[in-house]
Write an enzyme that holds these catalytic residues in place. Sequence first.
Site, PDB file in Angstrom:
ATOM      1  N   SER A 268      23.123 -43.682 -74.430  1.00 37.59           N
ATOM      2  CA  SER A 268      22.452 -44.284 -73.168  1.00 37.59           C
ATOM      3  C   SER A 268      21.164 -43.374 -72.737  1.00 37.59           C
ATOM      4  O   SER A 268      20.444 -43.083 -73.602  1.00 37.59           O
ATOM      5  CB  SER A 268      23.583 -44.201 -72.265  1.00 37.59           C
ATOM      6  OG  SER A 268      23.495 -45.262 -71.300  1.00 37.59           O
ATOM      7  N   LYS A 272      18.068 -41.965 -75.243  1.00 41.07           N
ATOM      8  CA  LYS A 272      16.653 -41.964 -75.232  1.00 41.07           C
ATOM      9  C   LYS A 272      16.262 -40.477 -75.427  1.00 41.07           C
ATOM     10  O   LYS A 272      14.941 -40.283 -76.027  1.00 41.07           O
ATOM     11  CB  LYS A 272      16.291 -42.442 -73.671  1.00 41.07           C
ATOM     12  CG  LYS A 272      17.146 -43.691 -73.096  1.00 41.07           C
ATOM     13  CD  LYS A 272      16.569 -44.216 -71.756  1.00 41.07           C
ATOM     14  CE  LYS A 272      17.637 -44.896 -71.017  1.00 41.07           C
ATOM     15  NZ  LYS A 272      17.797 -46.161 -71.237  1.00 41.07           N
ATOM     16  N   TRP A 359      22.904 -55.243 -71.718  1.00 36.04           N
ATOM     17  CA  TRP A 359      21.755 -54.559 -70.887  1.00 36.04           C
ATOM     18  C   TRP A 359      20.824 -53.721 -71.771  1.00 36.04           C
ATOM     19  O   TRP A 359      19.824 -53.514 -71.566  1.00 36.04           O
ATOM     20  CB  TRP A 359      22.511 -53.823 -69.765  1.00 36.04           C
ATOM     21  CG  TRP A 359      21.834 -52.993 -69.093  1.00 36.04           C
ATOM     22  CD1 TRP A 359      21.896 -51.672 -68.835  1.00 36.04           C
ATOM     23  CD2 TRP A 359      21.093 -53.599 -68.005  1.00 36.04           C
ATOM     24  NE1 TRP A 359      21.027 -51.393 -67.849  1.00 36.04           N
ATOM     25  CE2 TRP A 359      20.462 -52.371 -67.189  1.00 36.04           C
ATOM     26  CE3 TRP A 359      20.987 -54.946 -67.242  1.00 36.04           C
ATOM     27  CZ2 TRP A 359      19.712 -52.465 -66.032  1.00 36.04           C
ATOM     28  CZ3 TRP A 359      19.873 -54.875 -66.278  1.00 36.04           C
ATOM     29  CH2 TRP A 359      19.437 -53.829 -65.511  1.00 36.04           C
ATOM     30  N   HIS A 409      29.628 -50.656 -73.610  1.00 35.75           N
ATOM     31  CA  HIS A 409      28.733 -49.405 -73.549  1.00 35.75           C
ATOM     32  C   HIS A 409      29.577 -48.164 -73.451  1.00 35.75           C
ATOM     33  O   HIS A 409      30.133 -47.730 -72.203  1.00 35.75           O
ATOM     34  CB  HIS A 409      27.753 -49.704 -72.177  1.00 35.75           C
ATOM     35  CG  HIS A 409      26.725 -48.668 -72.231  1.00 35.75           C
ATOM     36  ND1 HIS A 409      25.732 -48.575 -72.972  1.00 35.75           N
ATOM     37  CD2 HIS A 409      26.666 -47.863 -71.292  1.00 35.75           C
ATOM     38  CE1 HIS A 409      24.782 -47.699 -72.763  1.00 35.75           C
ATOM     39  NE2 HIS A 409      25.307 -46.965 -71.656  1.00 35.75           N
TER      40      HIS A 409
HETATM   41  C1  GTR Z   1      21.777 -47.314 -66.688  1.00 34.06           C
HETATM   42  C2  GTR Z   1      20.378 -47.519 -67.094  1.00 34.06           C
HETATM   43  C3  GTR Z   1      20.358 -47.392 -68.533  1.00 34.06           C
HETATM   44  C4  GTR Z   1      21.293 -46.369 -69.420  1.00 34.06           C
HETATM   45  C5  GTR Z   1      22.632 -45.974 -68.590  1.00 34.06           C
HETATM   46  C6  GTR Z   1      23.100 -44.666 -68.771  1.00 34.06           C
HETATM   47  O1  GTR Z   1      22.111 -47.648 -65.309  1.00 34.06           O
HETATM   48  O2  GTR Z   1      19.885 -48.773 -66.523  1.00 34.06           O
HETATM   49  O3  GTR Z   1      19.075 -47.342 -69.085  1.00 34.06           O
HETATM   50  O4  GTR Z   1      20.448 -45.126 -69.464  1.00 34.06           O
HETATM   51  O5  GTR Z   1      22.409 -45.903 -67.050  1.00 34.06           O
HETATM   52  O6  GTR Z   1      22.611 -43.515 -68.958  1.00 34.06           O
HETATM   53  O7  GTR Z   1      24.292 -44.653 -68.609  1.00 34.06           O
END
Ligand code: GTR
Length: 431
Positions: A268, A272, A359, A409
């Site tokens: 997540s 990045k 998402w 996720h």
């Molecule tokens: C979310 C965000 C994503 C992702 C995620 C995470 O809220 O929108 O870009 O990075 O968090 O890191 O769990």
Amino acid sequence: MIDKKLTIWCILVLMFVSSRVTGQNSPFNYDESRVPSYSLPELLITNDGTTVANRREWERKRRPEVLDLFTTHMFGRVPNHVDNELRFEVVEHGLVLQDSARRLQVRLFFNAIKDTPAVDLLIYLPVAANSRDACPMFLGLNFMGNHTITNDPQVPVTKSWVRNRAEIGYENNQASAAARGTSAHRWPIRLLIDSGFGVATAYYGDIDPDFDDGFKNGVHSIYPKVADPTGQQWGSIATWSWGLSRILDYLQTLKSVNPKQIGVIGHSRLGKTSLWAGATDPRFALVISNESGCGGAALSRRQFGETVQRINTSFPHWFCDKFQDYNANENALPIDQHMLIALIAPRPVYIASASEDLWADPVGEFLSGRMAQPVYDLYGLAGLGVKMKPEPNQPVGNHVAYHLREGKHNLLEYDWRQYIEFAIRHYARNK
Ligand code: GTR
């Protein structure tokens, strides 16, 4: 009053969760037929308009340009005067997992002054019973503190700032022992050790706490904000990536670790981060992006699921200020995320998505791997090998690999099993 606030907050959370899962009633697009038409910036045409024909031109000219474009427009610049020489202190070590692994806990200090913020590193290494080979490793940051990734009672509860989460006892921004092991499913240490891999992790908030405080805490506090009209101050993702490189400095000194077989992994927002760490530090032997989504592997121009505007609004501190110029203005970006993947070439990169994680835009994550191929081609290296995103649980690819895990996720054992195989395959080839 409190009740009202709580209700509004709950509604917002429910809206976010339902939009993440179903895409209904959401201002965000989850409909493939509504993806705007777009053309990606040219990977192999330099800023002065010449076409890159070979590796040499890529490495000498275009790659530095692309790296600079990401630095300037998205992640921000690590200040020139940052002290990269950290101090390391081994705090504790011991044998675990029926003596099949060694645990090492090491404290990294940002500079020579003892009281500066520190990063606590947790390392597990296989005890090489029948092998003289140094082990390969995975390095990745964790979300909640080292004590959450294992039930090992020797790992102390983090003292760093944490986000409040009542369900694991995090209150007043302080961690709690109740959270011990709650993220262990994301860190299959036994599987890694049995597969011959070491693993190292640190809490990302040790490097820079994850909230927008205007550069007052974490590593930012040592290098306070200076006026920068160009908006290129390093955002939190750049600080976390920089921290990964400093941890790598240390891991490469360990005798039982193969310094040329340390891969970086992240889930997540930390996916990045692992991509940017892999792009900026070629010492990372391979790079894994687990559901990194917008600002990670997903193409920004598709505006599917999370958008640039949304990410910059929810998390203004993740990227540099300049990135705000591209809110609802993705086509003006001189880069897109396929170019981030290309920066990792010729090293292997694995991009993973999850079928219910719209998402993060699984199609956009797949496409960035595919569109990075021209750079892998310069090295004669095979990439994904397929044109379309595969069905769930059918991994594809070679130097660029991809899977769409069935489900939500998360970072799960299924994902790790693919990464372990991927690493074994590549390290065997480069022995
Ligand atoms: C979310 C965000 C994503 C992702 C995620 C995470 O809220 O929108 O870009 O990075 O968090 O890191 O769990």
